[in-house]
Design a protein around this motif. Structure first.
Motif, PDB file in Angstrom:
ATOM      1  N   GLN A  63       0.843  -1.190   0.000  1.00 57.82           N
ATOM      2  CA  GLN A  63       0.000   0.000   0.000  1.00 57.82           C
ATOM      3  C   GLN A  63       0.881   1.243   0.000  1.00 57.82           C
ATOM      4  O   GLN A  63       1.849   1.322   0.760  1.00 57.82           O
ATOM      5  N   ILE A  64       0.534   2.181  -0.854  1.00 60.63           N
ATOM      6  CA  ILE A  64       1.179   3.492  -0.869  1.00 60.63           C
ATOM      7  C   ILE A  64       0.102   4.525  -0.606  1.00 60.63           C
ATOM      8  O   ILE A  64      -0.879   4.628  -1.344  1.00 60.63           O
ATOM      9  N   ASN A  65       0.279   5.260   0.490  1.00 54.06           N
ATOM     10  CA  ASN A  65      -0.688   6.284   0.880  1.00 54.06           C
ATOM     11  C   ASN A  65      -2.107   5.713   0.954  1.00 54.06           C
ATOM     12  O   ASN A  65      -3.080   6.354   0.563  1.00 54.06           O
ATOM     13  N   GLY A  66      -2.199   4.471   1.442  1.00 55.70           N
ATOM     14  CA  GLY A  66      -3.491   3.830   1.629  1.00 55.70           C
ATOM     15  C   GLY A  66      -4.052   3.139   0.410  1.00 55.70           C
ATOM     16  O   GLY A  66      -5.103   2.484   0.496  1.00 55.70           O
ATOM     17  N   GLU A  67      -3.376   3.241  -0.740  1.00 58.66           N
ATOM     18  CA  GLU A  67      -3.848   2.604  -1.964  1.00 58.66           C
ATOM     19  C   GLU A  67      -3.116   1.275  -2.167  1.00 58.66           C
ATOM     20  O   GLU A  67      -1.886   1.219  -2.114  1.00 58.66           O
ATOM     21  N   ASP A  68      -3.878   0.225  -2.419  1.00 55.12           N
ATOM     22  CA  ASP A  68      -3.311  -1.103  -2.636  1.00 55.12           C
ATOM     23  C   ASP A  68      -2.809  -1.196  -4.074  1.00 55.12           C
ATOM     24  O   ASP A  68      -3.576  -1.450  -5.010  1.00 55.12           O
ATOM     25  N   ILE A  69      -1.497  -1.007  -4.271  1.00 53.98           N
ATOM     26  CA  ILE A  69      -0.971  -0.996  -5.632  1.00 53.98           C
ATOM     27  C   ILE A  69      -0.876  -2.401  -6.222  1.00 53.98           C
ATOM     28  O   ILE A  69      -0.830  -2.562  -7.445  1.00 53.98           O
ATOM     29  N   THR A  70      -0.870  -3.425  -5.374  1.00 52.80           N
ATOM     30  CA  THR A  70      -0.810  -4.790  -5.882  1.00 52.80           C
ATOM     31  C   THR A  70      -2.133  -5.230  -6.488  1.00 52.80           C
ATOM     32  O   THR A  70      -2.184  -6.240  -7.196  1.00 52.80           O
ATOM     33  N   ALA A  71      -3.205  -4.495  -6.224  1.00 50.19           N
ATOM     34  CA  ALA A  71      -4.508  -4.807  -6.814  1.00 50.19           C
ATOM     35  C   ALA A  71      -4.748  -4.027  -8.101  1.00 50.19           C
ATOM     36  O   ALA A  71      -5.764  -4.229  -8.762  1.00 50.19           O
ATOM     37  N   MET A  72      -3.802  -3.146  -8.467  1.00 50.36           N
ATOM     38  CA  MET A  72      -3.967  -2.316  -9.660  1.00 50.36           C
ATOM     39  C   MET A  72      -3.422  -3.024 -10.897  1.00 50.36           C
ATOM     40  O   MET A  72      -2.529  -3.866 -10.808  1.00 50.36           O
ATOM     41  N   ASP A  73      -3.935  -2.640 -12.082  1.00 46.39           N
ATOM     42  CA  ASP A  73      -3.317  -3.063 -13.326  1.00 46.39           C
ATOM     43  C   ASP A  73      -2.127  -2.146 -13.611  1.00 46.39           C
ATOM     44  O   ASP A  73      -1.863  -1.197 -12.866  1.00 46.39           O
ATOM     45  N   GLU A  74      -1.397  -2.414 -14.697  1.00 42.56           N
ATOM     46  CA  GLU A  74      -0.195  -1.641 -14.982  1.00 42.56           C
ATOM     47  C   GLU A  74      -0.511  -0.162 -15.203  1.00 42.56           C
ATOM     48  O   GLU A  74       0.243   0.716 -14.769  1.00 42.56           O
ATOM     49  N   GLU A  75      -1.641   0.113 -15.835  1.00 41.51           N
ATOM     50  CA  GLU A  75      -2.030   1.513 -16.049  1.00 41.51           C
ATOM     51  C   GLU A  75      -2.260   2.220 -14.719  1.00 41.51           C
ATOM     52  O   GLU A  75      -1.838   3.366 -14.534  1.00 41.51           O
ATOM     53  N   GLY A  76      -2.898   1.529 -13.784  1.00 43.99           N
ATOM     54  CA  GLY A  76      -3.135   2.113 -12.472  1.00 43.99           C
ATOM     55  C   GLY A  76      -1.849   2.339 -11.712  1.00 43.99           C
ATOM     56  O   GLY A  76      -1.680   3.376 -11.048  1.00 43.99           O
ATOM     57  N   ARG A  77      -0.930   1.370 -11.777  1.00 43.57           N
ATOM     58  CA  ARG A  77       0.356   1.535 -11.089  1.00 43.57           C
ATOM     59  C   ARG A  77       1.171   2.666 -11.709  1.00 43.57           C
ATOM     60  O   ARG A  77       1.847   3.419 -11.007  1.00 43.57           O
ATOM     61  N   ALA A  78       1.097   2.800 -13.039  1.00 47.22           N
ATOM     62  CA  ALA A  78       1.818   3.893 -13.706  1.00 47.22           C
ATOM     63  C   ALA A  78       1.270   5.243 -13.258  1.00 47.22           C
ATOM     64  O   ALA A  78       2.035   6.191 -13.029  1.00 47.22           O
ATOM     65  N   ALA A  79      -0.046   5.338 -13.120  1.00 39.01           N
ATOM     66  CA  ALA A  79      -0.643   6.589 -12.655  1.00 39.01           C
ATOM     67  C   ALA A  79      -0.232   6.884 -11.216  1.00 39.01           C
ATOM     68  O   ALA A  79       0.026   8.038 -10.853  1.00 39.01           O
ATOM     69  N   MET A  80      -0.158   5.829 -10.393  1.00 38.94           N
ATOM     70  CA  MET A  80       0.287   6.002  -9.005  1.00 38.94           C
ATOM     71  C   MET A  80       1.727   6.505  -8.968  1.00 38.94           C
ATOM     72  O   MET A  80       2.058   7.425  -8.212  1.00 38.94           O
ATOM     73  N   ARG A  81       2.589   5.901  -9.800  1.00 39.22           N
ATOM     74  CA  ARG A  81       3.987   6.334  -9.815  1.00 39.22           C
ATOM     75  C   ARG A  81       4.098   7.793 -10.249  1.00 39.22           C
ATOM     76  O   ARG A  81       4.920   8.543  -9.730  1.00 39.22           O
ATOM     77  N   ALA A  82       3.273   8.192 -11.204  1.00 37.14           N
ATOM     78  CA  ALA A  82       3.302   9.579 -11.665  1.00 37.14           C
ATOM     79  C   ALA A  82       2.918  10.542 -10.549  1.00 37.14           C
ATOM     80  O   ALA A  82       3.437  11.658 -10.475  1.00 37.14           O
ATOM     81  N   ARG A  83       2.026  10.111  -9.661  1.00 36.04           N
ATOM     82  CA  ARG A  83       1.581  10.983  -8.568  1.00 36.04           C
ATOM     83  C   ARG A  83       2.584  11.043  -7.428  1.00 36.04           C
ATOM     84  O   ARG A  83       2.765  12.086  -6.807  1.00 36.04           O
ATOM     85  N   TYR A  84       3.234   9.931  -7.125  1.00 35.10           N
ATOM     86  CA  TYR A  84       3.968   9.828  -5.865  1.00 35.10           C
ATOM     87  C   TYR A  84       5.469   9.578  -5.978  1.00 35.10           C
ATOM     88  O   TYR A  84       6.208   9.880  -5.038  1.00 35.10           O
ATOM     89  N   VAL A  85       5.940   8.993  -7.079  1.00 31.07           N
ATOM     90  CA  VAL A  85       7.226   8.294  -7.057  1.00 31.07           C
ATOM     91  C   VAL A  85       8.274   8.927  -7.972  1.00 31.07           C
ATOM     92  O   VAL A  85       7.972   9.372  -9.080  1.00 31.07           O
ATOM     93  N   GLY A  86       9.527   8.953  -7.472  1.00 33.33           N
ATOM     94  CA  GLY A  86      10.687   9.276  -8.273  1.00 33.33           C
ATOM     95  C   GLY A  86      11.725   8.173  -8.134  1.00 33.33           C
ATOM     96  O   GLY A  86      11.715   7.421  -7.157  1.00 33.33           O
ATOM     97  N   PHE A  87      12.639   8.067  -9.117  1.00 36.83           N
ATOM     98  CA  PHE A  87      13.629   6.989  -9.132  1.00 36.83           C
ATOM     99  C   PHE A  87      15.019   7.542  -9.416  1.00 36.83           C
ATOM    100  O   PHE A  87      15.183   8.455 -10.227  1.00 36.83           O
ATOM    101  N   VAL A  88      16.005   6.941  -8.761  1.00 35.85           N
ATOM    102  CA  VAL A  88      17.407   7.149  -9.116  1.00 35.85           C
ATOM    103  C   VAL A  88      18.042   5.773  -9.204  1.00 35.85           C
ATOM    104  O   VAL A  88      18.062   5.029  -8.219  1.00 35.85           O
ATOM    105  N   PHE A  89      18.543   5.424 -10.401  1.00 36.00           N
ATOM    106  CA  PHE A  89      19.106   4.101 -10.635  1.00 36.00           C
ATOM    107  C   PHE A  89      20.626   4.173 -10.765  1.00 36.00           C
ATOM    108  O   PHE A  89      21.186   5.186 -11.185  1.00 36.00           O
ATOM    109  N   GLN A  90      21.271   3.054 -10.453  1.00 30.78           N
ATOM    110  CA  GLN A  90      22.723   2.967 -10.587  1.00 30.78           C
ATOM    111  C   GLN A  90      23.155   3.224 -12.027  1.00 30.78           C
ATOM    112  O   GLN A  90      24.196   3.820 -12.284  1.00 30.78           O
ATOM    113  N   SER A  91      22.346   2.787 -12.991  1.00 37.57           N
ATOM    114  CA  SER A  91      22.713   2.898 -14.407  1.00 37.57           C
ATOM    115  C   SER A  91      22.197   4.193 -15.045  1.00 37.57           C
ATOM    116  O   SER A  91      22.217   4.324 -16.268  1.00 37.57           O
TER     117      SER A  91
END
Length: 228
Positions: A63-91
């Motif tokens: 759950q992220i901010n109360g939303e169950d992301i494991t119950a979402m489809d890929e489109e839903g998870r992508a929308a969640m990432r757009a709202r909440y998430v940033g990434f920094v990768f080694q590569s």
């Protein structure tokens, strides 16, 4: 902010089913900096990807901010990432055909931000690359590319920042500069930070660290925060 409950991750191989993560449960508070440490092959990056919604567990719930992301489809998870998430990768994960400025601005433009270029310039200035914004990744050093990646991650003002070995490909001096920037920007924005690292010094700058070994979570180890 983030809660993971009984996470299991299994993959099928020619030798049978391999369990990468085994019954992982943890919680990360808003504004907390958490380090995930452990030996190579312990499942750290897999756990990070599941917490970020880049991958799905075989069992369990995130759950992220109360939303169950494991119950979402890929489109839903992508929308969640757009709202909440940033990434920094080694590569670094920069697009080679775009300049530093364009790499930072692209996520902002995709969400319809009319001030994307101005915001991108401001964050490139913050990481000391005001004079390099028109350069392509191939024209930048490893440390400069990672600073572009940091600017891109923070320009979107994410609620949560995930970092996977952010200084693993950098020399010691450059890595220290990136670490200082990471915690400086994190502190100023109040962003929740979850990072995977092999570096004890970096882990000790977080409020807390947890250890993975053989896909299982050991008891949490309290690490005192250090002023960046």
């Amino acid at each position: 902010m983030i809660e993971a409950h009984h996470i299991v991750k299994e993959v099928v191989t020619s030798a049978g089913t391999l369990r990468i993560l085994d019954d992982i449960s943890l919680a990360v508070a808003e504004g907390e900096a958490l380090a995930i440490v452990g030996p190579s092959g312990s499942g750290k990056s897999t756990l990070l990807g599941i917490l970020a919604g880049l991958d799905l567990p075989s069992a369990g719930q995130v759950q992220i901010n109360g939303e169950d992301i494991t119950a979402m489809d890929e489109e839903g998870r992508a929308a969640m990432r757009a709202r909440y998430v940033g990434f920094v990768f080694q590569s670094f994960q920069l697009l080679p055909s775009l300049t530093a400025l364009e790499n930072v601005a692209l996520p902002l433009e995709l969400r319809g931000d009319a001030q994307a270029l101005d915001t991108a310039r401001r964050f490139l200035e913050r990481v000391g690359l005001a004079a390099r914004w028109h350069h392509y990744p191939r024209q930048l050093s490893g440390g400069e590319q990672q600073r572009v990646a940091l600017a891109r991650a923070f320009a979107s003002q994410p609620k949560i920042l995930f970092a996977d070995e952010p200084t693993g490909n950098l020399d010691t001096a450059t890595g220290e500069t990136i670490n200082n920037l990471l915690f400086q920007l994190n502190r100023e924005a109040g962003t929740t930070l979850i990072l995977v690292t092999h570096e004890p010094v970096l882990a000790n700058r977080c409020h807390r660290r947890v250890t993975l070994r053989g896909g299982r979570l050991l008891n949490g180890e309290t690490a005192l925060p250090v002023d960046p």
